[in-house]
Design a protein around this motif. Structure first.
Motif, PDB file in Angstrom:
ATOM      1  N   ILE A 495      45.854  46.215  40.404  1.00 50.94           N
ATOM      2  CA  ILE A 495      45.463  45.054  39.609  1.00 50.94           C
ATOM      3  C   ILE A 495      46.415  43.902  39.908  1.00 50.94           C
ATOM      4  N   ALA A 497      47.533  40.366  38.315  1.00 50.72           N
ATOM      5  CA  ALA A 497      47.469  39.524  37.127  1.00 50.72           C
ATOM      6  C   ALA A 497      47.843  38.105  37.512  1.00 50.72           C
ATOM      7  N   HIS A 505      42.951  38.958  35.064  1.00 54.60           N
ATOM      8  CA  HIS A 505      43.152  40.190  35.826  1.00 54.60           C
ATOM      9  C   HIS A 505      42.072  40.358  36.889  1.00 54.60           C
TER      10      HIS A 505
END
Length: 605
Positions: A495, A497, A505
């Motif tokens: 992921i 961010a 995200h």
């Protein structure tokens, strides 16, 4: 004891109960369920003894109600209310997963309820009056309980409400009786459903088929239906299927329409019978003691697998007889059962009837012949509904007051903060994005600046492979937003961010160009999110102004409620209120009253 032993062996996970009616008749059944399934929790709360449990969660309520003989009123004190309901349900739901029809939304046919009330014959009227006199003598202690008691009177009254020939076979067959009206209804449905071979169920608990020539409701209905033209082989009694093999054969015939009229008692046909395929109508000739019995009857027809879109549920009552009292008993039981078996959050205390209980009350009103009693019953229903509406109105008003004071200001402030954050992020992104979108914005990864999309994409994949821990680590910057890389162990993916005033995200894949595209798409969604927040803010502001106006309004039917309550008081004064019974705490009191007194004096323990 067995359940507690299994709980000890399995740590409280060794016993599972599965039932559609955990509370079928009495408030004590909930306590019994808890003793089976959560004795330890009761013990921890010092509620393992019924007196402690009942004083914590139950309340006795005194109210006037129709006397069993159907011609007067009496005061009764019984369990009819729960309080501390949130705590009780919180405890019960530790072991209970309650699924109601409104939650499951099962594909079942729509039920059309119909109540057919018939006028009593002159003979029935006189016999009901005599039952009242008998009850008065029993209540005043003028007869030996061994010779006459309330149990005998109640049984006689129930039979009389069904058909006067159950009291005496020599009495005439009244043309307008329940049985004859039911025969007409059954034949009408049989005729209308002949092409599709639609089937019907008849429930009757107060009679059985007979072969000795004496009167039987079952035989009488069958003979009249045959006389009208229904083939005898299309009518069956559940009582004749006395083995599993015979039941299987009979149920198969009903499912395919070879048997189109099936008659039986609640006990024999109420639970576990699956013949719903072609059922178009269900007939309740008499009134059972428990709400569960009516639900079990209903469940044979309103059931998954029924090919009909609509079905008829027909209940027959005789005015001025025990039918009124019996539906009242079911109403009282349904009140507290509905307080527990609900998908809604419970109030602190409950005593209002629900829709199911109100429908029983309406039947009770139809079955009452006395003008004042009937008016009182109708007012009882109307006042209960108005009080229910007022309670709902006040709940909504209190909720609006809370929203005005807390929720709306909080939500409005949050949306304003979101809007400001999105606007600042958009300004930051615009300042770091080339005006020509075909030009790749520079991307910084681990201290290095990448001018080409391919190199930046490869650097992203390399950073993922270099991860030593799933915890988030600083990655770099892109289009004015800081980037942080982490690994989601649950989703099993990396992921990124994107952090500005808000955080966005993006789940990464294995394609070096695709990852850059995913990040760009997430950034390009910010204007849409900003617009959504602005629209939501407008909606909240409108709701706040509307709530401020609505909260000032009073209950619109307050005057009507006051007038009906006042009239109810007048009717209570007009009705016979001198007949009072002993204080009883459960509906089973009707049976207990009938127990003969012991001949010998026993010590009290």
């Amino acid at each position: 004891m067995k359940c507690r032993y299994l709980d000890e062996l399995t740590g409280g996970k060794g016993v599972i109960f599965a039932t559609g009616t955990p509370i079928s008749n009495s408030m004590t059944e909930l306590y019994t369920m808890q003793r089976y399934l959560q004795y330890g929790a009761l013990e921890k709360s010092n509620l393992q003894h019924f007196d402690a449990w009942a004083s914590t969660f139950g309340e006795t309520v005194s109210a006037i109600e129709l006397a069993p003989e159907g011609n007067g009123y009496r005061m009764k004190t019984r369990f009819a209310k729960f309080y501390n309901l949130p705590e009780l349900m919180m405890m019960f739901r530790e072991v209970a997963d309650i699924q109601t029809a409104d939650m499951l939304n099962l594909p079942v046919p729509e039920a059309e309820y119909r109540v057919i009330h018939v006028k009593p014959s002159q003979m029935q009227k006189e016999m009901v009056e005599e039952l009242g006199n008998r009850a008065e003598r029993v209540r005043n202690g003028m007869v030996d309980p061994a010779s006459d008691n309330m149990l005998l009177i109640t049984n006689d009254g129930r039979k009389l409400a069904l058909d006067q020939r159950l009291a005496n076979e020599m009495l005439p067959d009244e043309p307008g009786s329940k049985i004859n009206v039911c025969v007409e209804e059954v034949y009408k449905f049989w005729e209308e459903g002949r092409e599709k071979k639609l089937t019907q169920l008849l429930f009757c608990d107060l009679s059985t088929p007979k072969n000795d020539g004496t009167f039987s409701v079952y035989n009488d209905i069958r003979d009249k239906l045959v006389a009208k033209g229904i083939p005898p082989e299309e009518i069956a009694f559940i009582h004749h299927a006395d083995t599993d093999a015979k039941k299987k054969e009979l149920f198969s015939k009903v499912r395919r329409g070879a048997v189109r009229v099936l008659m039986g008692s609640t006990f024999k046909m109420g639970a576990g019978m699956n013949v719903q395929d072609l059922i178009v109508a269900s007939h309740d000739l008499d009134v059972p003691w428990r709400p569960r019995d009516l639900q079990q009857r209903l469940g044979r027809t309103v059931r998954q697998g029924n090919t009909n879109k609509k079905v008829a549920i027909i209940r027959y009552v005789t005015e001025g007889t025990f039918d009124a009292f019996l539906y009242q008993v079911i109403e009282n039981k349904q009140k507290f059962i509905s307080q527990i078996m609900t998908s809604k959050s419970p109030a602190r205390s409950m005593e209002d009837v629900d829709e199911a209980a109100l429908s029983y009350a309406e039947i009770k009103a139809l079955a009452t012949g006395n003008v004042h009693i009937k008016e009182k019953m109708e007012l009882d229903i109307q006042v209960s509904k108005l009080q229910l509406l007022k309670q709902s109105f006040l709940s909504q008003k209190y909720e609006m007051e809370n929203n005005i004071a807390k929720d709306f200001p909080k939500d409005i402030k949050e949306q304003e903060q979101h809007i400001t954050a999105y606007e600042l992020d958009m300004a930051q992104i615009e300042g770091h994005t080339p005006s020509e979108r075909s030009v790749f914005p520079t991307m910084q990864i681990n201290g290095r600046t990448y001018q080409e999309k391919k190199e930046a994409g490869q650097a992203l994949l390399d950073a993922c492979k270099a991860m030593k821990s799933p915890e988030g680590v600083p990655l770099g910057a892109y289009r004015g937003l800081q980037m942080e890389l982490s690994y989601d162990s649950f989703m099993m993916g990396f992921i990124v961010a994107l952090k500005g005033k808000q955080t966005y995200h993006v789940t990464l894949g294995e394609d070096l160009y695709g990852n850059i595209t995913r990040i760009d798409h997430e950034i390009d969604k910010i204007p849409d999110r900003l617009e959504q927040c602005r629209e939501y803010l407008k909606t909240l502001q409108i709701q706040l102004e509307t709530a401020k106006k609505e909260v000032k309004k009073e209950f619109p039917k307050e005057q009507e409620l006051s007038e009906k309550v006042a009239r109810l008081g007048e009717l209570n004064a007009l009705l016979d209120m001198d007949k009072k019974d002993k204080v009883l705490l459960d509906e089973t009191a009707e049976i207990k009253e009938a127990e003969p007194k012991r001949k010998k004096t026993e010590r009290e323990r």
